[in-house]
Design a protein around this motif. Structure first.
Motif, PDB file in Angstrom:
ATOM      1  N   ALA A 162      39.811   2.618  33.492  1.00 55.96           N
ATOM      2  CA  ALA A 162      40.607   1.442  33.836  1.00 55.96           C
ATOM      3  C   ALA A 162      40.447   0.395  32.740  1.00 55.96           C
ATOM      4  CB  ALA A 162      40.180   0.868  35.190  1.00 55.96           C
ATOM      5  N   LEU A 163      41.522  -0.352  32.530  1.00 55.29           N
ATOM      6  CA  LEU A 163      41.551  -1.400  31.506  1.00 55.29           C
ATOM      7  C   LEU A 163      41.781  -2.752  32.153  1.00 55.29           C
ATOM      8  CD1 LEU A 163      43.963   0.451  29.046  1.00 55.29           C
ATOM      9  CD2 LEU A 163      41.483   0.191  28.763  1.00 55.29           C
ATOM     10  N   LEU A 164      41.278  -3.779  31.485  1.00 56.33           N
ATOM     11  CA  LEU A 164      41.536  -5.157  31.872  1.00 56.33           C
ATOM     12  C   LEU A 164      42.144  -5.849  30.655  1.00 56.33           C
ATOM     13  CD1 LEU A 164      41.146  -7.632  33.794  1.00 56.33           C
ATOM     14  CD2 LEU A 164      38.853  -7.873  32.859  1.00 56.33           C
ATOM     15  N   GLU A 214      42.540 -10.149  24.816  1.00 58.09           N
ATOM     16  CA  GLU A 214      41.363  -9.283  24.845  1.00 58.09           C
ATOM     17  C   GLU A 214      41.659  -8.100  25.749  1.00 58.09           C
ATOM     18  OE1 GLU A 214      36.719 -10.318  25.261  1.00 58.09           O
ATOM     19  OE2 GLU A 214      37.756 -10.400  27.176  1.00 58.09           O
ATOM     20  N   LEU A 215      41.206  -6.919  25.309  1.00 52.46           N
ATOM     21  CA  LEU A 215      41.305  -5.728  26.151  1.00 52.46           C
ATOM     22  C   LEU A 215      39.892  -5.264  26.469  1.00 52.46           C
ATOM     23  CD1 LEU A 215      43.451  -3.727  27.341  1.00 52.46           C
ATOM     24  CD2 LEU A 215      42.922  -2.246  25.390  1.00 52.46           C
ATOM     25  N   ARG A 216      39.623  -5.073  27.756  1.00 51.80           N
ATOM     26  CA  ARG A 216      38.311  -4.559  28.169  1.00 51.80           C
ATOM     27  C   ARG A 216      38.491  -3.209  28.849  1.00 51.80           C
ATOM     28  NH1 ARG A 216      35.611  -9.988  30.961  1.00 51.80           N
ATOM     29  NH2 ARG A 216      35.953 -11.385  29.203  1.00 51.80           N
ATOM     30  N   VAL A 217      37.415  -2.444  28.882  1.00 53.11           N
ATOM     31  CA  VAL A 217      37.438  -1.148  29.558  1.00 53.11           C
ATOM     32  C   VAL A 217      36.293  -1.111  30.553  1.00 53.11           C
ATOM     33  CG1 VAL A 217      36.004   0.012  27.812  1.00 53.11           C
ATOM     34  CG2 VAL A 217      37.614   1.358  29.172  1.00 53.11           C
ATOM     35  N   THR A 269      44.808   3.033  34.540  1.00 55.28           N
ATOM     36  CA  THR A 269      45.203   1.844  35.286  1.00 55.28           C
ATOM     37  C   THR A 269      44.876   0.620  34.446  1.00 55.28           C
ATOM     38  OG1 THR A 269      44.721   2.940  37.374  1.00 55.28           O
ATOM     39  CG2 THR A 269      44.814   0.528  37.413  1.00 55.28           C
ATOM     40  N   VAL A 298      44.730  -3.587  34.713  1.00 57.55           N
ATOM     41  CA  VAL A 298      44.818  -4.853  35.430  1.00 57.55           C
ATOM     42  C   VAL A 298      45.086  -5.932  34.395  1.00 57.55           C
ATOM     43  CG1 VAL A 298      43.615  -6.490  36.920  1.00 57.55           C
ATOM     44  CG2 VAL A 298      43.062  -4.042  37.037  1.00 57.55           C
ATOM     45  N   PHE A 319      35.054   4.278  22.103  1.00 59.48           N
ATOM     46  CA  PHE A 319      36.140   4.135  23.080  1.00 59.48           C
ATOM     47  C   PHE A 319      36.695   5.533  23.373  1.00 59.48           C
ATOM     48  CE2 PHE A 319      40.682   2.408  23.810  1.00 59.48           C
ATOM     49  CZ  PHE A 319      40.436   2.211  25.167  1.00 59.48           C
ATOM     50  N   LEU A 344      47.446  -1.994  21.199  1.00 64.10           N
ATOM     51  CA  LEU A 344      46.385  -2.374  20.252  1.00 64.10           C
ATOM     52  C   LEU A 344      46.951  -2.656  18.859  1.00 64.10           C
ATOM     53  CD1 LEU A 344      43.561   0.094  21.349  1.00 64.10           C
ATOM     54  CD2 LEU A 344      43.537  -2.402  21.555  1.00 64.10           C
ATOM     55  N   SER A 345      47.941  -1.881  18.454  1.00 61.66           N
ATOM     56  CA  SER A 345      48.436  -2.055  17.083  1.00 61.66           C
ATOM     57  C   SER A 345      49.373  -3.248  16.955  1.00 61.66           C
ATOM     58  CB  SER A 345      49.132  -0.773  16.601  1.00 61.66           C
ATOM     59  OG  SER A 345      50.253  -0.483  17.407  1.00 61.66           O
TER      60      SER A 345
END
Lengths: 135, 135
Positions: free
Chosen positions: A94-96, A85-88, A29, A31, A18, A55-56
């Motif tokens: 950018a993150l989702l 859930e966090l996606r990149v 950014t 979303v 990551f 995240l923490s």
């Protein structure tokens, strides 16, 4: 295989590391969507601290550009966003965030569920907005 | 009613006038989703010209920050994005494009359907990425 798949791009796009690519002003950014039905709720920004705290803690934090401060979403409204859930994205700028929303389930400060409550319609070359929110 | 609901903010947030608030470098963030199932496909940017061409042609155009040029999505890949609906957010600095994708139905230059094909996972304080794409 395109040129973008080689070398540094390959690690960025295909690797397991990551490596968020913050903008010149230190932001990504993000979303944010409802984890249950996928509805897009809002677009906001995270700096490194907001990302770390998200995240923490498992609760979504943003960086408010207008107020210039870290912001745990829902602190005043009760609309806390629990991270599911966090996606990149491919180039890691950018993150989702897939979330469950506390309080009344909304995300927009206007009281609506989503910030995207208006459709842009073109008519005779002029664009106007039509409210489509069902709250 | 919050302070943000008054005056200029009210027109921006509640009005029917489309007044996109471009950033200092002339861009809006655009989240692009599949019109049928709502899946988030990509995040990109539009300048005024890209926005105009998107609305006038019905095919989504972006501004490529890396290449510094206007970009009609799909011109080389065949993955043209036909605009079904364009929405704007409360403060009019972000767009949501609901599209139907041509070609193989994908949006990411890596060959995957969505650019958001990796999940961020935290383990012992370190974040790593897990590929979740089913293409």
């Amino acid at each position: 295989m395109s040129a973008k798949s080689a070398g540094a791009s390959s690690a960025l796009e295909e690797g397991q590391i990551f490596s968020p690519r913050f903008s010149a002003d230190g932001l990504l950014t993000c979303v944010t969507v409802d984890a249950d039905d996928g509805a897009v709720l809002m677009v906001a920004h995270m700096n490194a601290e907001a990302l770390d705290k998200t995240l923490s803690s498992g609760l979504v934090h943003y960086w408010s550009r207008s107020r210039g401060e870290l912001w745990r979403k829902g602190d005043t409204s009760g609309q806390l966003q629990t991270l599911v859930e966090l996606r990149v994205d491919c180039d890691q700028d950018a993150l989702l965030a897939r979330v469950r929303v506390g309080g009344d389930g909304g995300a927009c400060h206007t009281g609506r569920r989503s910030c995207f409550y208006r459709r842009v319609e073109e008519e005779d070359g002029a664009a106007r907005l039509v409210d489509i929110a069902k709250n």
